[in-house]
Motif scaffolding. Structure first.
Motif, short mmCIF file in Angstrom:
data_model
loop_
_atom_site.label_atom_id
_atom_site.label_comp_id
_atom_site.label_asym_id
_atom_site.label_seq_id
_atom_site.Cartn_x
_atom_site.Cartn_y
_atom_site.Cartn_z
N GLU A 52 18.94 5.74 -7.81
CA GLU A 52 17.86 5.02 -8.50
C GLU A 52 17.46 3.84 -7.64
O GLU A 52 18.30 3.09 -7.14
CB GLU A 52 18.34 4.53 -9.88
N SER A 53 16.11 3.68 -7.44
CA SER A 53 15.63 2.57 -6.62
C SER A 53 15.73 1.26 -7.39
O SER A 53 16.00 1.24 -8.60
CB SER A 53 14.18 2.83 -6.20
N SER A 54 15.48 0.18 -6.70
CA SER A 54 15.54 -1.14 -7.33
C SER A 54 14.46 -1.31 -8.39
O SER A 54 14.57 -2.16 -9.28
CB SER A 54 15.40 -2.24 -6.26
N GLN A 55 13.41 -0.48 -8.30
CA GLN A 55 12.34 -0.53 -9.30
C GLN A 55 12.59 0.41 -10.47
O GLN A 55 11.77 0.52 -11.37
CB GLN A 55 11.00 -0.15 -8.64
N GLY A 56 13.71 1.13 -10.42
CA GLY A 56 14.03 2.04 -11.51
C GLY A 56 13.54 3.45 -11.29
O GLY A 56 13.65 4.28 -12.20
N ASP A 57 12.99 3.76 -10.09
CA ASP A 57 12.54 5.13 -9.82
C ASP A 57 13.74 6.05 -9.63
O ASP A 57 14.70 5.71 -8.94
CB ASP A 57 11.68 5.16 -8.55
N GLN A 58 13.68 7.24 -10.24
CA GLN A 58 14.77 8.20 -10.12
C GLN A 58 14.64 9.00 -8.81
O GLN A 58 13.57 9.48 -8.47
CB GLN A 58 14.75 9.17 -11.31
N ILE A 59 15.74 9.07 -8.09
CA ILE A 59 15.80 9.82 -6.82
C ILE A 59 16.95 10.80 -6.96
O ILE A 59 18.11 10.41 -7.05
CB ILE A 59 16.02 8.87 -5.63
N GLU A 60 16.61 12.08 -6.98
CA GLU A 60 17.63 13.09 -7.27
C GLU A 60 17.34 14.36 -6.51
O GLU A 60 16.33 14.50 -5.81
CB GLU A 60 17.67 13.37 -8.78
N GLY A 61 18.27 15.31 -6.63
CA GLY A 61 18.12 16.59 -5.95
C GLY A 61 17.11 17.48 -6.65
O GLY A 61 16.81 17.32 -7.84
N LYS B 57 11.75 4.75 2.16
CA LYS B 57 10.64 3.81 1.97
C LYS B 57 9.61 4.44 1.04
O LYS B 57 9.45 4.07 -0.12
CB LYS B 57 10.03 3.47 3.34
N ARG B 58 8.90 5.43 1.57
CA ARG B 58 7.90 6.17 0.81
C ARG B 58 7.02 5.23 -0.01
O ARG B 58 6.39 4.32 0.53
CB ARG B 58 8.58 7.23 -0.07
N SER B 59 7.03 5.38 -1.34
CA SER B 59 6.16 4.57 -2.19
C SER B 59 6.78 3.24 -2.60
O SER B 59 6.19 2.48 -3.37
CB SER B 59 5.78 5.36 -3.45
N LEU B 60 7.98 2.94 -2.10
CA LEU B 60 8.64 1.70 -2.45
C LEU B 60 8.03 0.53 -1.67
O LEU B 60 7.50 0.71 -0.56
CB LEU B 60 10.14 1.80 -2.15
N PRO B 61 8.10 -0.66 -2.22
CA PRO B 61 7.53 -1.83 -1.53
C PRO B 61 8.19 -2.09 -0.18
O PRO B 61 7.55 -2.56 0.75
CB PRO B 61 7.79 -2.99 -2.51
N SER B 62 9.48 -1.80 -0.04
CA SER B 62 10.19 -2.01 1.22
C SER B 62 11.28 -0.95 1.35
O SER B 62 11.60 -0.25 0.39
CB SER B 62 10.81 -3.41 1.26
N THR B 63 11.81 -0.82 2.54
CA THR B 63 12.85 0.19 2.79
C THR B 63 14.12 -0.16 2.01
O THR B 63 14.58 -1.29 2.04
CB THR B 63 13.17 0.26 4.28
N GLU B 64 14.64 0.82 1.32
CA GLU B 64 15.90 0.65 0.62
C GLU B 64 16.94 1.61 1.21
O GLU B 64 16.59 2.66 1.76
CB GLU B 64 15.73 0.94 -0.88
#
Length: 387
Positions: A316-325, A272-279
């Protein structure tokens, strides 16, 4: 990818449905040699087979880890079935031995006790029981006194019978259950006897000196008779007599090769964090599992493990945010796992992620939970380590 996964599942289940044959090791009674001087099988049940000596009706095997308390030893036995003529015995060792350990092995050989033997042991036990009772009962002016409580007397008489039968076994495997409630009641009867006129110990005296002294002698005789009748009732059954013991001390077991479980699976990471909803992020992962125990001896801990590894892709989130190690460029995970159906392992734990917050704010490090399921492969490490 799906076809490969299905094929792997099929291969694993096929491999584990094949019936494994139980190993058999031979024992040479002449040379006192087992398994042709090779180590005993470890971490699996096995049979001990040997040529049956003449007149032997039962073979017992006692196994214990060298240097351990004998009370923790395991005993197994083989018994001739009815009057069938057989030339070999085969004892099934159902509890697996530990890898790369030393064990003490004792082989006990029994034949049917002869009538003369039974009569001799019966007479010896009866004499010991009578001597014990007479030595522990004393007639005084107030009644019959004992040096021990009724419970202690019963326990010690039970021990007399058990000690006398040390080299004998009941053919049906039944142990002497101890003296019955009738003996207990007979012992309690003495507490109700009043012998005010008896001023001496009647042992060795004339039992007709007075009525109460004679009654005390009668009671002692009845107690001896009751006890001997119960011991005779057990001894009248068919017993086996020990004729030989062979010992193999400090004998080694097989050294099992070391293996390292490799997991390849698929997991889900909620974020969730800074995302609008839980992904929910989904992806493959690979890692290693370190069992918390040996499943041969501790099933639960043997199937449980500490697991660690990496996800094989970034997200990658639905908003295009990169999530990586963070450290190696791929997400790293650690957690606990449990093996089910022999080839699958459920894993739950935490994964280390860097998440791009966007807007030029840079990335931030997070620890997120995850859950997944994997196939497990045992990689042989070529290590002959102790297990």
């Amino acid at each position: 990818m799906k076809r490969i996964l299905v094929f792997m599942i099929f291969v694993f289940f096929s491999a584990h449905t094949i019936t494994a044959q139980i190993k058999t090791v031979s024992y040479n009674v002449v040379n006192n040699e087992i398994n042709s001087n090779n180590p005993l099988p470890s971490e699996e049940p096995f049979f001990i087979r040997g040529i049956l000596p003449n007149d032997i009706e039962m073979v017992a095997v006692v196994l214990n880890r060298s240097g351990k308390n004998p009370i923790r030893a395991d005993e197994y036995s083989w018994k001739r079935a009815f009057d069938f003529e057989v030339s070999q015995y085969e004892v099934f060792i159902s509890n697996p031995l530990r890898s790369n350990e030393a064990y003490d092995l004792e082989m006990f050989f029994y034949k049917r006790a002869e009538k003369e033997q039974m009569q001799s042991i019966k007479s010896a036990i009866n004499r010991n029981l009578e001597s014990y009772i007479r030595a522990n009962l004393e007639v005084t002016g107030g009644g019959i006194k004992t040096n021990s409580s009724n419970q202690v007397m019963i326990s010690q008489m039970n021990q007399i019978v058990e000690d006398g039968l040390e080299d004998f076994r009941h053919f049906l495997g039944r142990d002497f259950k101890g003296f019955s409630e009738i003996v207990r009641q007979k012992l309690e009867q003495k507490d109700r006897l009043k012998l005010n006129k008896a001023r001496f110990n009647i042992l060795g005296k004339n039992k007709d000196d007075n009525e109460k002294a004679a009654y005390a002698a009668q009671y002692i005789g009845e107690l001896i008779e009751v006890v001997q009748n119960e011991s005779d009732q057990y001894l009248d059954k068919s017993l086996l007599s020990l004729v030989d013991i062979r010992t193999v001390a400090n004998y080694p077991t097989e050294r099992k090769p070391g293996t390292l479980p490799l997991n390849i699976g698929y997991a889900t990471i909620p974020i969730k964090r800074s995302l609008p909803s839980t992904e929910y992020l989904h992806g493959p992962y690979a890692g290693l599992s370190i069992p918390l125990g040996n499943k041969t001896f501790t099933k639960f801990l043997g199937n449980a493990s500490f697991s660690t590894g990496v996800f094989l892709q970034n997200f990658e989130s639905s908003q295009g945010d990169q999530i990586e190690g963070q450290i190696i460029g791929l997400p790293i995970y650690a957690g606990l796992g449990y093996k089910v159906f022999r080839v699958f392992r459920f894993n739950v734990g935490a994964v280390s992620l860097n998440m791009d917050n966007g807007g030029g704010l840079g990335s931030q490090h997070y620890i997120q939970p995850f859950a997944g399921i994997s196939l497990e492969f045992n990689i042989w490490m070529g290590l002959n380590n102790r297990r």
